[in-house]
Motif scaffolding. Sequence first.
Motif, short mmCIF file in Angstrom:
data_model
loop_
_atom_site.label_atom_id
_atom_site.label_comp_id
_atom_site.label_asym_id
_atom_site.label_seq_id
_atom_site.Cartn_x
_atom_site.Cartn_y
_atom_site.Cartn_z
N SER A 1 -0.69 -11.88 1.29
CA SER A 1 -2.10 -11.30 1.66
C SER A 1 -1.81 -9.72 1.29
O SER A 1 -1.00 -9.08 1.76
CB SER A 1 -2.30 -11.37 3.27
N VAL A 2 -3.21 -9.47 0.67
CA VAL A 2 -3.11 -8.05 0.30
C VAL A 2 -4.18 -7.38 0.79
O VAL A 2 -5.45 -7.95 0.63
CB VAL A 2 -3.12 -7.91 -1.42
N GLU A 3 -4.13 -6.31 1.66
CA GLU A 3 -5.20 -5.51 2.06
C GLU A 3 -6.21 -4.96 1.00
O GLU A 3 -5.78 -4.40 0.12
CB GLU A 3 -5.07 -4.70 3.37
N ARG A 4 -7.58 -4.54 1.61
CA ARG A 4 -8.41 -4.00 0.39
C ARG A 4 -7.73 -2.57 0.38
O ARG A 4 -7.36 -1.69 1.17
CB ARG A 4 -9.80 -3.69 1.21
N GLY A 5 -7.90 -2.17 -0.96
CA GLY A 5 -7.62 -0.82 -1.13
C GLY A 5 -5.78 -0.51 -1.14
O GLY A 5 -5.44 0.59 -1.53
N GLU A 6 -5.21 -1.63 -0.94
CA GLU A 6 -3.69 -1.55 -0.79
C GLU A 6 -3.11 -1.70 -2.33
O GLU A 6 -3.65 -1.92 -3.21
CB GLU A 6 -3.22 -2.61 -0.18
N PHE A 7 -2.04 -0.98 -2.55
CA PHE A 7 -1.22 -1.00 -3.60
C PHE A 7 0.20 -1.64 -3.37
O PHE A 7 0.94 -1.21 -2.82
CB PHE A 7 -0.87 0.61 -4.26
N VAL A 8 0.11 -2.73 -4.09
CA VAL A 8 1.30 -3.74 -3.87
C VAL A 8 2.09 -3.93 -5.06
O VAL A 8 1.42 -4.11 -6.23
CB VAL A 8 0.79 -4.97 -3.20
N SER A 9 3.35 -3.98 -5.18
CA SER A 9 4.29 -4.05 -6.16
C SER A 9 4.79 -5.23 -6.22
O SER A 9 5.29 -5.82 -4.86
CB SER A 9 5.27 -3.01 -6.44
N LEU A 10 4.78 -6.18 -7.23
CA LEU A 10 5.80 -7.13 -7.23
C LEU A 10 7.01 -6.82 -8.08
O LEU A 10 6.88 -6.50 -9.00
CB LEU A 10 5.18 -8.40 -8.04
N LEU A 11 8.10 -6.82 -7.42
CA LEU A 11 9.29 -6.05 -8.09
C LEU A 11 10.57 -7.15 -8.06
O LEU A 11 10.54 -7.95 -7.02
CB LEU A 11 9.85 -4.91 -7.11
N GLY A 12 11.22 -7.28 -9.09
CA GLY A 12 12.15 -8.43 -9.04
C GLY A 12 12.77 -8.06 -10.63
O GLY A 12 12.30 -7.91 -11.56
N PRO A 13 13.85 -9.09 -10.74
CA PRO A 13 14.46 -9.06 -12.20
C PRO A 13 13.69 -9.85 -13.16
O PRO A 13 12.83 -10.61 -12.71
CB PRO A 13 16.02 -9.77 -11.91
N SER A 14 13.91 -9.79 -14.35
CA SER A 14 13.19 -10.68 -15.32
C SER A 14 13.30 -12.06 -15.04
O SER A 14 14.32 -12.39 -14.71
CB SER A 14 13.41 -10.12 -16.63
N GLY A 15 12.39 -13.04 -15.12
CA GLY A 15 12.40 -14.10 -14.91
C GLY A 15 12.26 -14.63 -13.27
O GLY A 15 12.57 -15.80 -12.98
N CYS A 16 11.87 -13.64 -12.51
CA CYS A 16 11.61 -13.79 -11.05
C CYS A 16 10.28 -14.37 -10.80
O CYS A 16 10.06 -14.91 -9.59
CB CYS A 16 12.08 -12.53 -10.34
N GLY A 17 9.51 -14.32 -11.62
CA GLY A 17 8.14 -15.34 -11.54
C GLY A 17 7.03 -14.01 -11.38
O GLY A 17 6.05 -14.38 -11.16
N LYS A 18 7.19 -12.78 -11.08
CA LYS A 18 6.34 -11.83 -10.93
C LYS A 18 5.16 -11.69 -12.06
O LYS A 18 4.12 -11.71 -11.69
CB LYS A 18 7.15 -10.32 -10.97
N THR A 19 5.51 -11.78 -13.29
CA THR A 19 4.58 -11.73 -14.25
C THR A 19 3.57 -13.09 -14.08
O THR A 19 2.61 -12.90 -14.40
CB THR A 19 5.39 -11.69 -15.55
N THR A 20 4.57 -14.10 -14.00
CA THR A 20 3.79 -15.36 -13.89
C THR A 20 2.75 -15.31 -13.00
O THR A 20 1.49 -15.89 -13.06
CB THR A 20 4.60 -16.54 -13.67
N THR A 21 2.92 -14.73 -11.68
CA THR A 21 2.21 -14.61 -10.69
C THR A 21 0.95 -13.80 -11.06
O THR A 21 -0.21 -14.01 -10.76
CB THR A 21 2.96 -13.86 -9.37
N LEU A 22 0.94 -12.61 -11.74
CA LEU A 22 0.11 -11.94 -12.06
C LEU A 22 -0.80 -12.65 -13.07
O LEU A 22 -2.08 -12.47 -13.03
CB LEU A 22 0.74 -10.72 -12.91
#
Lengths: 266, 360
Positions: free
Chosen positions: B38-59
């Motif tokens: 869950s991300v709040e309004r105006g929040e800056f959230v980073s998806l951080l992890g090694p390559s292949g962790c699924g962060k780009t797919t999520t985006l």
Amino acid sequence: MRRNGPLALIFHGLFVVFMLAPLLIVCVVAFTPEGYLSLPTRGPSLRWFKAIFDYPEFIRAFRDSLWLAALSSTIAIMLAVPAALAIARYRFPGREAITALFMSPLMVPHVVLGIAFLRFFTQIGISGTFVGLVLSHIIVVIPFALRLVLAASYGIDRRIEHAAISLGAGTATVFRRVTLPLILPGVVSGWLLAAINSFDEVTMTVFIASPATVTLPVRMFLYIQDNIDPLIAAVSACLIAMTAILLFALDRLFGLDRLFVGSGKG
Amino acid sequence: MLRALHYETSKTSMSHLVLDGLTKRFGSFTAVDAMNLSVERGEFVSLLGPSGCGKTTTLQMIAGFVDVDHGGIRLDGADLVSVAPNKRGLGIVFQSYALFPHMTVAENIAFGLEMRDIAKADRDRQTLAAMELVGLKGFADRYPRRMSGGQQQRVALARALVIKPALLLLDEPLSNLDAKLREEMQGELRQIQRSVGTTTILVTHDQHEAMALSDRIVLMNQGRIEQIGAPDQVYDHPASAFVASFLGKTNVLSGIGDGQGAAAIGGLVLPLPGAGKGPLQLAVRPERLTFAGAEEPGLEARILGRVFQGTHWLLTADSAAGALTLMRGNDGAAVPAEGETVRLRFSAADAALLPAGAAA
């Protein structure tokens, strides 16, 4: 920068001479006042250029060839663009087969194609028509169109299209505003190469052309079978001049390096 | 019952973006595994992890470029999965900038406004404002290829922000820039995001970038969320050995719990509430290891090597609790040489007890 050695210079010189000499000689011969192929030793004359107008077949064949080249290359490029985008982007069953099929006219000798089309067109009743000529030329020039559009399509960063989509562009808008401009150098050079190849094609066209549909190269070929006189040199000189003017105009308008390489002038 | 229902709706309406059991598989490979966020309004959230962790797919699932297999994405309570990617109204900045090379800066930025059929005069005004926002005034007629990487990145940011997106998605936006420029752009990006107030999701493999920019960091590994928290919280209290080792340098020390809330690490005995009986593992940051006084209990370690880093020394050492790294500030004091034996200590507050069975 490394300078070329004397051997390399001689090689390049010979190469350029070998490429240009025949063209130059044809152009010079076209100005001869004699009735046979010779250098104009008695001063230049426009006799054979005037003679072209006594042969309306040449004018008509030239017009037909232009139409044929324009039509067949335009249709070929319209088929090549979607094909190239699909081949460059998607992994689908039969992808290799389709690529090979589109490229196959390069592999088959044009003599064979000519005979095959003659037989086939007779069978379906369009033998000797302009439609038949256009159809056969589309098939022969499609490899050139596809090759160049394909090269351009492979180079596209799909994220540029994704950016356009995220900004609200629909499929048609993305193609018109982003994809097409990005592959435009490939499309233009593919079209040009296809048109030149169509304009130039003799081997296959000889079999298919009827008296009603004779292209310029076929007309020239038929002409020199009966008479060898400087008329053919004059026609050639005209073609060379027109090509030169066209290339010059294209270079001034778009930049040839940009059309063929896809970079350079912005 | 009614109260509970009301509580549920008010809770979801508070969150701006909700990922609910989001799952993506490519063949037998699970790229994103039942992700909840869950991300709040105006929040800056980073998806951080090694390559292949699924962060780009999520985006890409949020952006709509990758189909969702299971689960949902809700923006302001409304389902986003069924919305076409070009109707989502999200701003995206790519690592490769993805500018339209055949358009000028102004045309690039105005593209999204044009797609929204905004009148020319308004479009020009908003484009100009966006260029000012990212500090590119006067570049309107420039083509992207005649600009530096940093400038191109600003164009990409302006182009994404000018459409007033509900969400700003940043896909490794600064990775192509050199270190100095990256640091500058980080500060600027944060400041712009604050001033515009757009909810932002950043995908990055760069822990420094994530820590410098984010309100919260979502640490991902193998398609799962390992930990969510504020940068300092995640750094100081890693929930797993993976987080501890991925975020900054860390030492994983082995000790023995006595079953009465204390543990022995070499010669060092620390009160550790929550420590069970038997072997346990502790994560301790190199900068939290200090030298023990002569009278104090300590963990004996032999210095194996030392590397000078300007502001500090990095020492590697070997101890009964395992190999470790420690940091000594370059404060003028003598630094132990290779082969010397030192005694180390740290307080219980500096150590994070790692879950049993977890391996780095």
